[in-house]
Design a protein around this motif. Sequence first.
Motif, mmCIF file in Angstrom:
data_model
loop_
_atom_site.group_PDB
_atom_site.id
_atom_site.type_symbol
_atom_site.label_atom_id
_atom_site.label_comp_id
_atom_site.label_asym_id
_atom_site.label_seq_id
_atom_site.Cartn_x
_atom_site.Cartn_y
_atom_site.Cartn_z
ATOM 1 N N ALA A 192 0.819 -1.224 0.000
ATOM 2 C CA ALA A 192 0.000 0.000 0.000
ATOM 3 C C ALA A 192 0.845 1.263 0.000
ATOM 4 C CB ALA A 192 -0.931 0.011 1.206
ATOM 5 N N SER A 193 2.078 1.178 0.461
ATOM 6 C CA SER A 193 2.923 2.366 0.557
ATOM 7 C C SER A 193 3.078 3.023 -0.812
ATOM 8 C CB SER A 193 4.294 1.992 1.113
ATOM 9 O OG SER A 193 4.182 1.514 2.437
ATOM 10 N N GLY A 194 2.930 4.353 -0.832
ATOM 11 C CA GLY A 194 3.061 5.094 -2.073
ATOM 12 C C GLY A 194 1.786 5.182 -2.878
ATOM 13 N N MET A 195 0.731 4.534 -2.396
ATOM 14 C CA MET A 195 -0.543 4.563 -3.104
ATOM 15 C C MET A 195 -1.077 5.991 -3.188
ATOM 16 S SD MET A 195 -4.084 2.664 -1.970
ATOM 17 C CE MET A 195 -4.671 3.976 -0.886
ATOM 18 N N PRO A 196 -1.534 6.422 -4.351
ATOM 19 C CA PRO A 196 -2.093 7.767 -4.453
ATOM 20 C C PRO A 196 -3.418 7.862 -3.700
ATOM 21 C CG PRO A 196 -2.491 6.554 -6.483
ATOM 22 C CD PRO A 196 -1.593 5.696 -5.631
ATOM 23 N N GLY A 197 -3.772 9.042 -3.257
ATOM 24 C CA GLY A 197 -5.041 9.223 -2.570
ATOM 25 C C GLY A 197 -6.210 9.024 -3.516
ATOM 26 N N VAL A 198 -7.201 8.238 -3.102
ATOM 27 C CA VAL A 198 -8.383 7.980 -3.927
ATOM 28 C C VAL A 198 -9.631 8.254 -3.103
ATOM 29 C CG1 VAL A 198 -7.212 6.294 -5.395
ATOM 30 C CG2 VAL A 198 -8.391 5.505 -3.330
ATOM 31 N N ILE A 199 -10.705 8.656 -3.785
ATOM 32 C CA ILE A 199 -11.977 8.931 -3.115
ATOM 33 C C ILE A 199 -12.948 7.811 -3.481
ATOM 34 C CG2 ILE A 199 -13.801 10.602 -2.692
ATOM 35 C CD1 ILE A 199 -11.932 12.765 -3.841
ATOM 36 N N VAL A 200 -13.298 6.993 -2.490
ATOM 37 C CA VAL A 200 -14.195 5.856 -2.703
ATOM 38 C C VAL A 200 -15.635 6.335 -2.508
ATOM 39 C CG1 VAL A 200 -14.735 3.488 -2.025
ATOM 40 C CG2 VAL A 200 -12.385 4.358 -1.767
ATOM 41 N N PRO A 201 -16.512 6.189 -3.528
ATOM 42 C CA PRO A 201 -17.872 6.731 -3.443
ATOM 43 C C PRO A 201 -18.689 6.162 -2.294
ATOM 44 C CG PRO A 201 -17.344 6.065 -5.699
ATOM 45 C CD PRO A 201 -16.246 5.541 -4.819
ATOM 46 N N LYS A 202 -19.653 6.962 -1.843
ATOM 47 C CA LYS A 202 -20.473 6.582 -0.685
ATOM 48 C C LYS A 202 -21.205 5.264 -0.907
ATOM 49 C CE LYS A 202 -24.061 8.284 2.441
ATOM 50 N NZ LYS A 202 -24.865 9.446 2.875
ATOM 51 N N LYS A 203 -21.774 5.049 -2.092
ATOM 52 C CA LYS A 203 -22.502 3.806 -2.333
ATOM 53 C C LYS A 203 -21.552 2.615 -2.254
ATOM 54 C CE LYS A 203 -25.578 1.381 -5.523
ATOM 55 N NZ LYS A 203 -26.352 1.421 -6.787
ATOM 56 N N THR A 204 -20.359 2.772 -2.806
ATOM 57 C CA THR A 204 -19.357 1.704 -2.744
ATOM 58 C C THR A 204 -18.980 1.415 -1.293
ATOM 59 O OG1 THR A 204 -18.477 2.382 -4.888
ATOM 60 C CG2 THR A 204 -17.066 0.992 -3.518
ATOM 61 N N VAL A 205 -18.784 2.479 -0.528
ATOM 62 C CA VAL A 205 -18.456 2.327 0.897
ATOM 63 C C VAL A 205 -19.527 1.508 1.601
ATOM 64 C CG1 VAL A 205 -18.254 3.569 3.085
ATOM 65 C CG2 VAL A 205 -17.058 4.414 1.065
ATOM 66 N N GLY A 206 -20.798 1.816 1.325
ATOM 67 C CA GLY A 206 -21.899 1.087 1.949
ATOM 68 C C GLY A 206 -21.928 -0.379 1.568
ATOM 69 N N GLU A 207 -21.665 -0.669 0.280
ATOM 70 C CA GLU A 207 -21.675 -2.060 -0.175
ATOM 71 C C GLU A 207 -20.505 -2.840 0.421
ATOM 72 O OE1 GLU A 207 -24.097 -3.584 -1.769
ATOM 73 O OE2 GLU A 207 -25.162 -1.676 -1.677
ATOM 74 N N VAL A 208 -19.331 -2.222 0.475
ATOM 75 C CA VAL A 208 -18.168 -2.886 1.077
ATOM 76 C C VAL A 208 -18.420 -3.141 2.562
ATOM 77 C CG1 VAL A 208 -15.720 -2.633 1.657
ATOM 78 C CG2 VAL A 208 -16.537 -1.954 -0.605
ATOM 79 N N GLN A 209 -19.029 -2.177 3.226
ATOM 80 C CA GLN A 209 -19.328 -2.324 4.656
ATOM 81 C C GLN A 209 -20.242 -3.534 4.888
ATOM 82 O OE1 GLN A 209 -21.220 1.127 6.374
ATOM 83 N NE2 GLN A 209 -20.496 0.630 8.425
ATOM 84 N N LYS A 210 -21.232 -3.726 4.016
ATOM 85 C CA LYS A 210 -22.145 -4.874 4.160
ATOM 86 C C LYS A 210 -21.417 -6.192 3.892
ATOM 87 C CE LYS A 210 -26.113 -2.070 2.825
ATOM 88 N NZ LYS A 210 -26.956 -1.659 1.675
ATOM 89 N N LEU A 211 -20.529 -6.182 2.903
ATOM 90 C CA LEU A 211 -19.768 -7.394 2.596
ATOM 91 C C LEU A 211 -18.854 -7.788 3.758
ATOM 92 C CD1 LEU A 211 -18.684 -6.863 -1.130
ATOM 93 C CD2 LEU A 211 -20.391 -8.468 -0.264
ATOM 94 N N LEU A 212 -18.315 -6.781 4.423
ATOM 95 C CA LEU A 212 -17.362 -7.032 5.506
ATOM 96 C C LEU A 212 -18.041 -7.359 6.831
ATOM 97 C CD1 LEU A 212 -14.776 -4.162 4.846
ATOM 98 C CD2 LEU A 212 -14.532 -6.578 4.266
ATOM 99 N N ASP A 213 -19.341 -7.148 6.911
ATOM 100 C CA ASP A 213 -20.061 -7.358 8.167
ATOM 101 C C ASP A 213 -19.955 -8.823 8.594
ATOM 102 O OD1 ASP A 213 -21.654 -6.831 10.362
ATOM 103 O OD2 ASP A 213 -23.520 -7.205 9.285
ATOM 104 N N GLY A 214 -19.273 -9.058 9.695
ATOM 105 C CA GLY A 214 -19.104 -10.401 10.212
ATOM 106 C C GLY A 214 -18.062 -11.231 9.491
ATOM 107 N N ALA A 215 -17.403 -10.653 8.494
ATOM 108 C CA ALA A 215 -16.420 -11.404 7.711
ATOM 109 C C ALA A 215 -15.129 -11.600 8.491
ATOM 110 C CB ALA A 215 -16.125 -10.677 6.398
ATOM 111 N N GLU A 216 -14.450 -12.691 8.207
ATOM 112 C CA GLU A 216 -13.157 -12.980 8.814
ATOM 113 C C GLU A 216 -12.111 -13.101 7.719
ATOM 114 O OE1 GLU A 216 -13.724 -16.478 11.117
ATOM 115 O OE2 GLU A 216 -14.975 -15.501 12.633
#
Length: 372
Positions: A192-216
């Motif tokens: 991840a080092s050196g990665m440029p700053g990116v703006i992740v859209p709100k809808k994407t954030v919400g979908e990723v959050q649901k996918l990660l819910d309870g995930a290991e």
Amino acid sequence: MLVTLERNHLLKSLGHVHRVVERRNTYPILANVLLKATPEGLDLRATDLDIEVTESVPAMVGTPGTTTVPAHTLYEIVRKLADGAEVRLETSGAEQMLLTSGRSRFHLACISPDSFPDLKSGTFGFNFSIPAATMRELIERTQFAISNEETRYYLNGIYLHTLEVNGKPTLRAVATDGHRMARAETDAPAGASGMPGVIVPKKTVGEVQKLLDGAEGDVAVEVSDTKIRFTLGSVVLLSKLIEGTFPDYDRVTPKNNDKEMNVDRAAFATAVDRVSTIASDRGGKAVKLSLNQGQLELSVTNPDHGTASEELPVDFTTDNFEIGFNARYLLDIVGQIRSDNAVFLFNDAGSPTLVREDGDAKALYVLMPMRV
């Protein structure tokens, strides 16, 4: 196409992919989910042209093939089938798919997969893996501060970037709506080092959050200049990024706030919630904090309904300090504090206030005051 699979497996996958499908679409194909049967199993894919979610599900494939059917309708049908039931999907022509399960039969209209859009991924310059729990925490601690104001589109997401903090590579997530700012960080994973700053859209954030819910386990993250891809198990979420420049948040982060208040987080949140009951929406749900030598008074004045006040003991040594905040914003931030005590750092009644956990620097919050 002829596929037989277990209802729970199909429901779980449809639950992941159908959420990105908008209820109203200019193009009928965007209301559908792509079903592709291969000797390895069944692949499902859905998109809204900004986000694409793909998942593979185990299935017995009698005849390989590809079709598209209405995503939300298919999800509701499968959701209402008996737990553990066997589901059979069959197409004999291009216009209909027959779904059978037990004594239930459904004929669903199909659209040719030839016109189904493909969100080309391109080349990803940065790839790293991060524990799902860590990624989830970065999102949870910041997503509430994402702006909904479309004219400032560059604030409609989480700014994800890497930087050096005390000589250590750090992955940081930031969100702001101009009234409050949330910042959370973790040690940068390898790659991840050196990665440029990116703006992740709100809808994407919400979908990723649901996918990660309870995930290991770990989630794989890949980043290019225009897209980001998250892979968790058999689920792949590909999303466009917001084009634009995120503001210099460090410039508005208070550096010299020297009036420190320590307060019991739960008691403070309950008191704010109570006194704000009579606060006026027209007045911005304003609540005033009055501090004096170890005592905090929370008060609200509403010309239409009256007044409310409540006192709390706090650790604060400065005399006679007053400041006002939007009660909802205050509760949003305090709700993210994980320690027993919340730490507030003030400058003056017109300057941004810094809020953080007791003894933890991995997350901090900035809140603009209100005139009360």
